[in-house]
Design a protein around this motif. Sequence first.
Motif, PDB file in Angstrom:
ATOM      1  N   UNK A1353      58.979  43.882  16.020  1.00 42.19           N
ATOM      2  CA  UNK A1353      57.735  43.251  16.828  1.00 42.19           C
ATOM      3  C   UNK A1353      57.804  41.572  16.597  1.00 42.19           C
ATOM      4  N   UNK A1354      58.468  41.288  15.411  1.00 47.44           N
ATOM      5  CA  UNK A1354      58.606  39.765  15.358  1.00 47.44           C
ATOM      6  C   UNK A1354      59.770  39.380  16.388  1.00 47.44           C
ATOM      7  N   UNK A1355      60.743  40.329  16.573  1.00 47.56           N
ATOM      8  CA  UNK A1355      61.795  39.845  17.473  1.00 47.56           C
ATOM      9  C   UNK A1355      61.280  39.705  18.612  1.00 47.56           C
ATOM     10  N   UNK A1356      60.607  40.878  19.207  1.00 51.17           N
ATOM     11  CA  UNK A1356      60.038  40.684  20.403  1.00 51.17           C
ATOM     12  C   UNK A1356      59.366  39.638  20.941  1.00 51.17           C
ATOM     13  N   UNK A1357      58.396  39.360  20.192  1.00 49.55           N
ATOM     14  CA  UNK A1357      57.553  38.131  20.149  1.00 49.55           C
ATOM     15  C   UNK A1357      58.193  36.978  20.385  1.00 49.55           C
ATOM     16  N   UNK A1358      59.343  36.797  19.879  1.00 53.20           N
ATOM     17  CA  UNK A1358      60.285  35.690  19.737  1.00 53.20           C
ATOM     18  C   UNK A1358      60.915  35.629  21.175  1.00 53.20           C
ATOM     19  N   UNK A1359      61.467  36.824  21.752  1.00 54.85           N
ATOM     20  CA  UNK A1359      62.051  36.951  23.082  1.00 54.85           C
ATOM     21  C   UNK A1359      61.172  36.449  24.028  1.00 54.85           C
ATOM     22  N   UNK A1360      59.774  37.035  23.977  1.00 54.08           N
ATOM     23  CA  UNK A1360      58.889  36.974  24.876  1.00 54.08           C
ATOM     24  C   UNK A1360      58.188  35.623  24.908  1.00 54.08           C
ATOM     25  N   UNK A1361      58.125  34.737  24.022  1.00 53.59           N
ATOM     26  CA  UNK A1361      57.682  33.484  23.852  1.00 53.59           C
ATOM     27  C   UNK A1361      58.640  32.576  24.378  1.00 53.59           C
ATOM     28  N   UNK A1366      58.075  28.798  25.939  1.00 54.29           N
ATOM     29  CA  UNK A1366      57.875  27.928  24.636  1.00 54.29           C
ATOM     30  C   UNK A1366      58.928  27.515  23.732  1.00 54.29           C
ATOM     31  N   UNK A1367      59.130  26.735  22.959  1.00 54.52           N
ATOM     32  CA  UNK A1367      60.058  26.185  22.198  1.00 54.52           C
ATOM     33  C   UNK A1367      60.215  26.798  20.679  1.00 54.52           C
ATOM     34  N   UNK A1368      61.331  27.288  20.501  1.00 53.69           N
ATOM     35  CA  UNK A1368      61.946  27.924  19.190  1.00 53.69           C
ATOM     36  C   UNK A1368      62.672  27.065  18.362  1.00 53.69           C
ATOM     37  N   UNK A1400      59.681  28.897  13.795  1.00 52.39           N
ATOM     38  CA  UNK A1400      58.473  28.200  14.367  1.00 52.39           C
ATOM     39  C   UNK A1400      58.560  28.369  15.774  1.00 52.39           C
ATOM     40  N   UNK A1401      57.708  28.610  16.571  1.00 53.20           N
ATOM     41  CA  UNK A1401      57.363  28.875  17.816  1.00 53.20           C
ATOM     42  C   UNK A1401      56.243  27.671  18.367  1.00 53.20           C
ATOM     43  N   UNK A1402      56.393  26.916  19.265  1.00 56.43           N
ATOM     44  CA  UNK A1402      55.444  25.938  19.530  1.00 56.43           C
ATOM     45  C   UNK A1402      55.404  25.512  21.139  1.00 56.43           C
ATOM     46  N   UNK A1403      54.428  25.219  21.386  1.00 54.09           N
ATOM     47  CA  UNK A1403      54.187  24.873  22.953  1.00 54.09           C
ATOM     48  C   UNK A1403      53.124  23.834  22.853  1.00 54.09           C
ATOM     49  N   UNK A1404      53.459  22.442  23.541  1.00 58.72           N
ATOM     50  CA  UNK A1404      52.397  21.368  23.856  1.00 58.72           C
ATOM     51  C   UNK A1404      51.742  21.562  25.250  1.00 58.72           C
ATOM     52  N   UNK A1405      50.746  21.655  25.150  1.00 59.44           N
ATOM     53  CA  UNK A1405      49.722  21.606  26.309  1.00 59.44           C
ATOM     54  C   UNK A1405      49.774  22.670  27.239  1.00 59.44           C
ATOM     55  N   UNK A1406      49.541  23.842  26.468  1.00 55.80           N
ATOM     56  CA  UNK A1406      49.763  25.215  27.041  1.00 55.80           C
ATOM     57  C   UNK A1406      48.429  25.369  27.984  1.00 55.80           C
TER      58      UNK A1406
END
Length: 1712
Positions: A1353-1361, A1366-1368, A1400-1406
Amino acid sequence: MNIILQFVIAFESKMTLSYSYSHYSAGHQVKLAPEFAVGNTYTYKYEAFLMGGLPEEGLARAGFKIRSKVLISALAADTFAMKLLEPQLFEYSGIWPKDAFIPATKLTSALSNQLLTPLKFEYANGVVGKVFAPAGVSASVLNIARGVLNIFQMNIKKTANVYELQEPGVQGVCKTRYVITEDAKAERVLLTKTKDLNHCQEKIMKDIGLAYTERCAECRVRGNALKGAAAFHYVMKPSDTGALILEASSTELVQFSPINILNGAAQMEAKQSLKFLEIQKVPLELIKADYLHRGDVRYEFGSELLQTPVQLLRITNAEAQIVEILNHMVDNNVATVHEDAPLKFIELIQLMRSAKYEIIESLWSQFKSRVTHREWIRNAVPAIGTHVALRFIKEKFLAGELTSPEATRSLAVAIHMVTADLEAIKLLRELAESKKVMETPVLNEIAALGYGSLVSKYCTENPTCPVDLVRPVHELVTQAVSKGDINELIVTLKVLGNAGHPSSLKPILKVLPIFGSAGASLPLRVHIEGVLALRNIAKREPKMVQEVAIQLFMDRALHPELRMVAAIVLFETKLPMGLVATLADAVLREPNLQVASLVYSYMKAMTRSTTPDFVPVAAACNVGVKILSPKLNRLSYRYSRALLVDGFSSPWMVGAAASAFYVNDAATVLPRSIMAKARTYLAGAYADVIEVGVRTEGIQEALLKVQELPNNTDRITKMKSVLKALSEWIAQPSSQPLASAHVKLFGQEIAFATVNKEVVDQLMALVTGPAVQAIGRKALDAVLAGTKFNFAEPMLVAEVRRILPTVVGLPMELSFYTSSVLNMAIEFQATVSPPIADKFHPSQLLKSDISVKAAISPSVSLYTYAVMGVNTALAQAVVVSRARIYTILPARIEARLDMIKGNFKFELLPVQGVNKIASAIVETFAVARNVEDLAAAKITQMIPADFRPQSSKKSSSRYSGMESSRTDDKVSLSLCVLCLTTFPQSNIVLSVMSLQPVSSELLSDQRRKMGKLIKAFEKRLCGEFETFGIKACTVIESRNAASIRGVPLYAVIGKHSAFIEVTPASGPAIEKVEIEIQLGAKAAEKIIKVIDLNQDEGILEDKRVLMKLKKILAPGQKNRTSSSSRSSRSISSSVSSSSKSSSSSSHKISRMDDVLDLTMKKSKLQRSSRRSSSSKSSLRSSRSSSSKSSRSLSSSHSQQEPLEMNFTSTRQHGLSVIPRNSQSSGRSFEAIYNKAKYLAKNVAPNVTILIRAVRADHKLQGYQIAAYIDKETSRLQIIFANLAENNNWRICADGVRLSDHKLMARIAWGIDCKQYVTEMSAEYGAVGQEPAIRWKLTWENLPYNMKYYAHEMSEYITRWAVQAGMSLAKVKNVRHEIKLTVAAASERSVNVVLKTPRSTIFKKAQSIPISLPIGETASELQAYQDSWIDTISYMVSKAHAAECSVLKDTVITFNNKKVKAEMPHSCLQVLAQDSTREAKFIVLLKRDQQHEQNMLTVKIAGIDVDMYQKDSVAAVKVDNAEILVRDLPYRHPSADIQIRQSGEGIALLAPKFGLQEVYFDRDVQKVKVVDWMRGQTSGLCGKADGEFRQELRMPNTRLTKSAVSFAHSWVLSAESCRDATECHMKLDSVKLEKQIIVHGQESKCFSVEPVLRCLPGCLPLRTTTLSVGFHCLPADTLLNRSEGMSSIFEKSVDLRETTEAHLACRCTAQCA
């Protein structure tokens, strides 16, 4: 196949070389046409057989053989007689070629009279003409005779030996090639002709159930599902008068596979043999009977159309047999459905098809009062499939013998099963026009749509479809237009759309805006329905529809939605390259972004299409997309879109496509319409399986705006007085709250619904009316008295047939049937204490003690047949693949619901006698039977028990279409012909080659090379759940022909079975399963297992000591506690597969801890021995590859520094900074938890749930769930425990509210809840000064499986993000911790950081779809604090509001376009207004240039709100009464309007009136309108529709290029120079000061755009220049100023010139 191809070409070439010898013998010309001398009888020996099955030997086949003598005698010059002598019929069902044909003695005897009857036919020059036979000869027997006559059919040309022509035959008029050669030594002429049955000018074929499918010619280029050829060979003795046929033979081969014949196919092979015996000098005599003209040599369909191929019935007394079947169905489908009920239902249908209408009517009269019999008859009638079904429904409904629901259900099914003929169409039209049907809305809708469907089916089968069928509908369209009946007009357009008749194009054009005068005044939804009705017409006449659709699309004056729908229809016509280029060029200049977005997205999606029929369109769109700008791809989701996903496999000829259209016209959240469609491709055809469309026009407005505007005279007068001042203002029509939906199946609309205010009111009146209450009370009384009923629903789900004749004269049929019967037996009884009073209200049940006993037994039986072979009413010889599915799920439940005491008890009682709950059996067999001796029917399994496939080297490619296998010892001519038709070689010249005979030794050697016996695959999977005493097993068996050829068709053929069996588990018997729920104070009384905390702790300490000792003594082993060891020994072995040679073992699950804990430990201990190194490496490689893919996806983001957010906790009183490493909150949680690990000692449970199995030995078995709430510590604890005495496995869940801003939860499970622990916390705080929330998950130890799935699930969420933008960053964070922090960046956006142990997955001003309740929004929501619905509505509406702002002389519109223009002094301008006729609000702007100040006036809900500056501070007046700032907020006494202070300014809020906010301060003014007002506003702020290319639109909707002209056009003109507003200007058309030459003549010009000028008697003080458009007239034209100027603004622009506009005026005292 290559050898066969070379042989045929060589043979044909050899025969061609003998051309010069073909017509001459011994120096004189001979006649080759067959000749029979008058007075003689020619005797031939005739034999023919027809065989079906797979081509391989050793498998089962089914067939027929005919053997007889044929007598031919000439009665006159061109009239002949033919008689069969000593006819014999044989049937075959056995293993080919081992088994022999079996004589059908009884069938031969029954047909002997017909077979022995002489026939008369015309015959000249080898061509068979008319055929005559007595009436007593059936069509089936006559077709056998046609098969014989077909041999004598020879079109011999005198000038050529090799030629082609379209020749009539049994199968129709098909492409035939002749090759004639001569054996001079033997004085024989050899003639060979071949027929390509896939290229026929007139193909005799009957399709049933395929009317809604479309042929895919492009798909058949890549492969074929059905292909056939026939070859005839003649040996003739020539003479001067004509040739004598000495020998003749024919071979026909037809191959069929639903997924391309090159990947394996079943075949039908027919052979005929005719050999000359003798000539008798006695002529043949005809019988004394009237010989009727019965057609010609072409096949004639007869009773086989009514004969289902799945069974053969001997019908002696149809009425008695129907009654017998009805009684059987009623008696055997009571408690459960009978397993053979679907087959019996098909039998019932066949009997009713053969019965006369009078018999069906008699049966109905007999059984209509018996409910069960009535339902079986009513369900069978639609499946009759003829006009008899429609006649029955019509007469019985009009006579009142069928209720409206019954007639609706029957008619809806019958319409799509009835064969379309003129009688059926007439009956349905009469039914639709009947008064009783027209008074029933749903039935009227189905009858009307069904009429169109019947016409469509009829026109599909009869290309010369008369226009008279749709002319009545055309007249209805005209009448509806003249009466203005919009609903009736829409229905008729839908009927025409279903019919799809080309003649309907003209009446449809009359309702479209640019083709008829009446169309312009019709509503938009009528226009859209008219365009959608063109889609089925486009299937027949695509060019006609293309001409209409392209004109609608190119007209920019039309509504954007109509143009988009026209584009959708245009693409469905498979438009050519030229039209695609035209569309692309138009879109390149398209001002409307909604239209441009949809067409561009459609073109781009089409470029990826792989379906064969759209490949040319995809290529054209690929060019079109390159013409267009890629900027269109960056438009937001608010713009219209087209989505297309498809796939097609050429080797298998299978494909699917799905399309969806999102149509918007004002960039709102909810679209105006959504339409989705699914299409399937199979066997060279395609069908639009389903289409769903929804229109949401006005729904968003209806949900969010104020329901009823105050309709008082003052408000209307005020609004009209303002609007009157606007020059040439045109109001938009109000969008009525409306929703509509439609559903199409196979391209035919079967249902639609329109919902508006009237419909909702009618529905509410019906629901709350006395009729519904009476029905409810009646149902309740029935339940209390005890009810028992049985419900059976039979259905003929599918009936698809294709019947085509063979050379033998017998029909070959390919068919697919699916029949199902659903049965539901229900017993229900309830008691209520205290008894229900006469005046019952549902709330009384909440104060009652209710006991319920229920038994329900749903069961389904489904039969599916795929049939290939001979099917007639006399005999059948078919290969059948049959699937039988049967399921039953009985249940007995007793319940007691004590609503007062809060006790709810349910008992699940065992059901006796049902073990097998589901079964599926698929088998393929050959069957031969005849109606005269049904008992002698022979059925042979397709794969015999001793079958051994030949071992052969298989092709390396499993999809190879060239794989071949030798099935016969000799090369048959039919295979050669089939090969030629499959691979035409007409342009290839090969040298003459000779075929060497195949060695018999080689053949015998190949026969010895046999494979092993085909063994059955068997697997048994069992699982045992001892807690509830259930054991479930799944058994799968399969024996198929895939070992012969590895293709899907062969994998299906054989026998497969699967069933699920549920039996009691081993051990003590379980009497019942109880589920008891106790709420409230008495929950403690239900506790069974009390947890002793001290005992648990002691056990735990002992276990820890043992574990430490084991680590010291045996460090290499995994540690297990003694209790887990004992438990693990109790676990049985895991699920294993078994075969006949191996014993099966079942997997027993004794307890919940066995599943979640001990099994996992055992698997860990034995992992090294169970798993090979390869499996470990594959797991590592899969993880490595997934990690690599994640890294590759995020390569562009991985170099970025991760966003850090320092989260600080918020205490109850304000904001305080707490160090990050502070554990005060954690210690408080630990303190609360350690104080009482189990709340059971201190707190009584609030809820207790017991799930237990009642055993015969009364031992406890089951589970206990208890929920405790400690209000003192705000703690909730849930304990899940096993009731078994020595089982300490539990789940413990604790949740604590540590403060108003922090929640924590702890979930532990395992033995004593100590093995696995996770903790979660959710906390509200701040990141810097912005509010934020943080969610954190930590864990200590997790089971292996949980870790594995968490990683996936973590791998899937990473690809989706990463794909979501989003930035990784790959960084190492805290182990065993996941942390999500979300901080507000603004009211409409957030910053997001998700930290996992490895990244770490992050996004500014989503951006987010709501407005956060912070800042100004939080204070604005105080007015809605009493209603959470209004709160959410406000947050959503504010987030999607369109904003317009004014900064001095600059306006930034709703569409974010900057408009800068000098504003006129002291004149009111319309900043924003509701441009519909409702005029809910108007916002006016006045600019004081002297003081450089703006002021706003808002007219809404009957009040005037003035916002202005006073002493450099914002001030407000309501109806000229000033409201001090200290008195804010102000709330309207009756409307939902508030005025409040906002920052340094004042804001007016009225979202339910469409005005989200009007803000005013001394520097900036803002207007925000709600989302549902987009596209319905006008003024300086624009329409808020996202169309920034069309922003500068004036009140008369004209688009201007001048910002100054646009701004001035929205000025409210003054009526006189003494106007109190001090605006002394008005808008007028001005004359160009100079005269110019236009079109070769001197002209005077007037502006078509209004120009701001001072009133008469006033002088300009300040002016500006602007460029406007002028319309010119000849200089000598006399123009009436008052009349001419009124229409000047509608004229075209001839030139643009600069003129002067006034900005400030001063009036004299003498002004008017």
